[in-house]
Design a protein around this motif. Sequence first.
Motif, PDB file in Angstrom:
ATOM      1  N   LEU A  84       0.844  -1.192   0.000  1.00  0.00           N
ATOM      2  CA  LEU A  84       0.000   0.000   0.000  1.00  0.00           C
ATOM      3  C   LEU A  84       0.878   1.241   0.000  1.00  0.00           C
ATOM      4  O   LEU A  84       1.838   1.328   0.759  1.00  0.00           O
ATOM      5  CB  LEU A  84      -0.919   0.011   1.225  1.00  0.00           C
ATOM      6  N   THR A  85       0.555   2.164  -0.870  1.00  0.00           N
ATOM      7  CA  THR A  85       1.313   3.410  -0.950  1.00  0.00           C
ATOM      8  C   THR A  85       0.355   4.569  -1.136  1.00  0.00           C
ATOM      9  O   THR A  85      -0.812   4.382  -1.485  1.00  0.00           O
ATOM     10  CB  THR A  85       2.285   3.398  -2.159  1.00  0.00           C
ATOM     11  N   ALA A  86       0.892   5.765  -0.937  1.00  0.00           N
ATOM     12  CA  ALA A  86       0.090   6.956  -1.207  1.00  0.00           C
ATOM     13  C   ALA A  86      -0.185   7.020  -2.702  1.00  0.00           C
ATOM     14  O   ALA A  86       0.546   6.456  -3.516  1.00  0.00           O
ATOM     15  CB  ALA A  86       0.845   8.196  -0.753  1.00  0.00           C
ATOM     16  N   TYR A  87      -1.230   7.699  -3.093  1.00  0.00           N
ATOM     17  CA  TYR A  87      -1.626   7.806  -4.487  1.00  0.00           C
ATOM     18  C   TYR A  87      -0.520   8.431  -5.320  1.00  0.00           C
ATOM     19  O   TYR A  87       0.122   9.386  -4.924  1.00  0.00           O
ATOM     20  CB  TYR A  87      -2.897   8.650  -4.607  1.00  0.00           C
ATOM     21  N   SER A  88      -0.278   7.862  -6.492  1.00  0.00           N
ATOM     22  CA  SER A  88       0.665   8.437  -7.457  1.00  0.00           C
ATOM     23  C   SER A  88       0.003   8.381  -8.822  1.00  0.00           C
ATOM     24  O   SER A  88      -1.202   8.253  -8.917  1.00  0.00           O
ATOM     25  CB  SER A  88       1.985   7.655  -7.434  1.00  0.00           C
ATOM     26  N   SER A  89       0.776   8.413  -9.915  1.00  0.00           N
ATOM     27  CA  SER A  89       0.162   8.381 -11.240  1.00  0.00           C
ATOM     28  C   SER A  89      -0.566   7.064 -11.447  1.00  0.00           C
ATOM     29  O   SER A  89      -0.117   6.014 -11.002  1.00  0.00           O
ATOM     30  CB  SER A  89       1.232   8.565 -12.321  1.00  0.00           C
ATOM     31  N   PRO A  90      -1.735   7.095 -12.116  1.00  0.00           N
ATOM     32  CA  PRO A  90      -2.583   5.908 -12.165  1.00  0.00           C
ATOM     33  C   PRO A  90      -2.067   4.746 -12.993  1.00  0.00           C
ATOM     34  O   PRO A  90      -2.057   3.643 -12.512  1.00  0.00           O
ATOM     35  CB  PRO A  90      -3.908   6.427 -12.710  1.00  0.00           C
ATOM     36  N   LEU A  91      -1.660   4.950 -14.233  1.00  0.00           N
ATOM     37  CA  LEU A  91      -1.341   3.827 -15.106  1.00  0.00           C
ATOM     38  C   LEU A  91      -0.247   4.195 -16.094  1.00  0.00           C
ATOM     39  O   LEU A  91      -0.115   5.338 -16.490  1.00  0.00           O
ATOM     40  CB  LEU A  91      -2.573   3.433 -15.945  1.00  0.00           C
ATOM     41  N   THR A  92       0.515   3.182 -16.517  1.00  0.00           N
ATOM     42  CA  THR A  92       1.467   3.383 -17.602  1.00  0.00           C
ATOM     43  C   THR A  92       1.490   2.135 -18.458  1.00  0.00           C
ATOM     44  O   THR A  92       1.156   1.053 -17.984  1.00  0.00           O
ATOM     45  CB  THR A  92       2.897   3.633 -17.071  1.00  0.00           C
ATOM     46  N   HIS A 120      -8.545   4.714 -20.272  1.00  0.00           N
ATOM     47  CA  HIS A 120      -7.894   5.787 -21.028  1.00  0.00           C
ATOM     48  C   HIS A 120      -6.437   5.456 -21.326  1.00  0.00           C
ATOM     49  O   HIS A 120      -5.938   5.759 -22.415  1.00  0.00           O
ATOM     50  CB  HIS A 120      -7.995   7.104 -20.266  1.00  0.00           C
ATOM     51  N   THR A 121      -5.739   4.841 -20.383  1.00  0.00           N
ATOM     52  CA  THR A 121      -4.348   4.468 -20.630  1.00  0.00           C
ATOM     53  C   THR A 121      -4.247   3.446 -21.757  1.00  0.00           C
ATOM     54  O   THR A 121      -3.360   3.530 -22.596  1.00  0.00           O
ATOM     55  CB  THR A 121      -3.700   3.917 -19.357  1.00  0.00           C
ATOM     56  N   LEU A 122      -5.159   2.502 -21.787  1.00  0.00           N
ATOM     57  CA  LEU A 122      -5.166   1.508 -22.865  1.00  0.00           C
ATOM     58  C   LEU A 122      -5.674   2.099 -24.181  1.00  0.00           C
ATOM     59  O   LEU A 122      -5.485   1.502 -25.231  1.00  0.00           O
ATOM     60  CB  LEU A 122      -6.055   0.315 -22.498  1.00  0.00           C
ATOM     61  N   GLY A 123      -6.347   3.257 -24.115  1.00  0.00           N
ATOM     62  CA  GLY A 123      -6.998   3.801 -25.312  1.00  0.00           C
ATOM     63  C   GLY A 123      -8.201   2.961 -25.660  1.00  0.00           C
ATOM     64  O   GLY A 123      -8.550   2.793 -26.833  1.00  0.00           O
TER      65      GLY A 123
END
Length: 175
Positions: A84-92, A120-123
């Motif tokens: 578990l971590t603090a929120y960061s960028s959603p997807l790559t 959205h990351t997958l398009g």
Amino acid sequence: MSVSRCSAEESSSMPKRAKIGIPLVLGFSDEDKVGTIQPHDDALVVTLRIGGYDVKRVMIDQGSAANIMYPDLYRGLNLKPENLTAYSSPLTGTDVVEVDFIVVDVFSPYTTIMGRPWLHTLGAVSSTLHQKMKYPSGDQVLEIVGNQTAARQCLVAAIQHRPEAETSATADNGL
């Protein structure tokens, strides 16, 4: 309700190649409804590969601004508090993407919900009517097909679920 974030890798299953020489089109036609029960208003529920496991009862939800994981899946993937971590960028990424999930400790008939960040990351473009999701991958269009039986089972489970607090309050009020 407890909410935390964790990361896991996901990859789609059930790819389908596009015809060579035809530009990639992310759309749906009546042909895409073949094999579905029509008419319907079922959610798009699929199986995805997450953390090396085939995870069933994954709802694809264009209306969700987050990717949500429920405790049963969190434990089933053998994730630990240190995941578990603090929120960061959603997807790559594309076909295999790193996904940030919000872990929500509440009842759900779904194991996880994949929302707009992942789509959205997958398009990707999804259609509950056609019970499919399509996304570009290199020179092809891949698709993930929904499971209407699982969608209907999840709906029934959600309707039948009665939390203890609600059950007690209803009984106390004579309803």
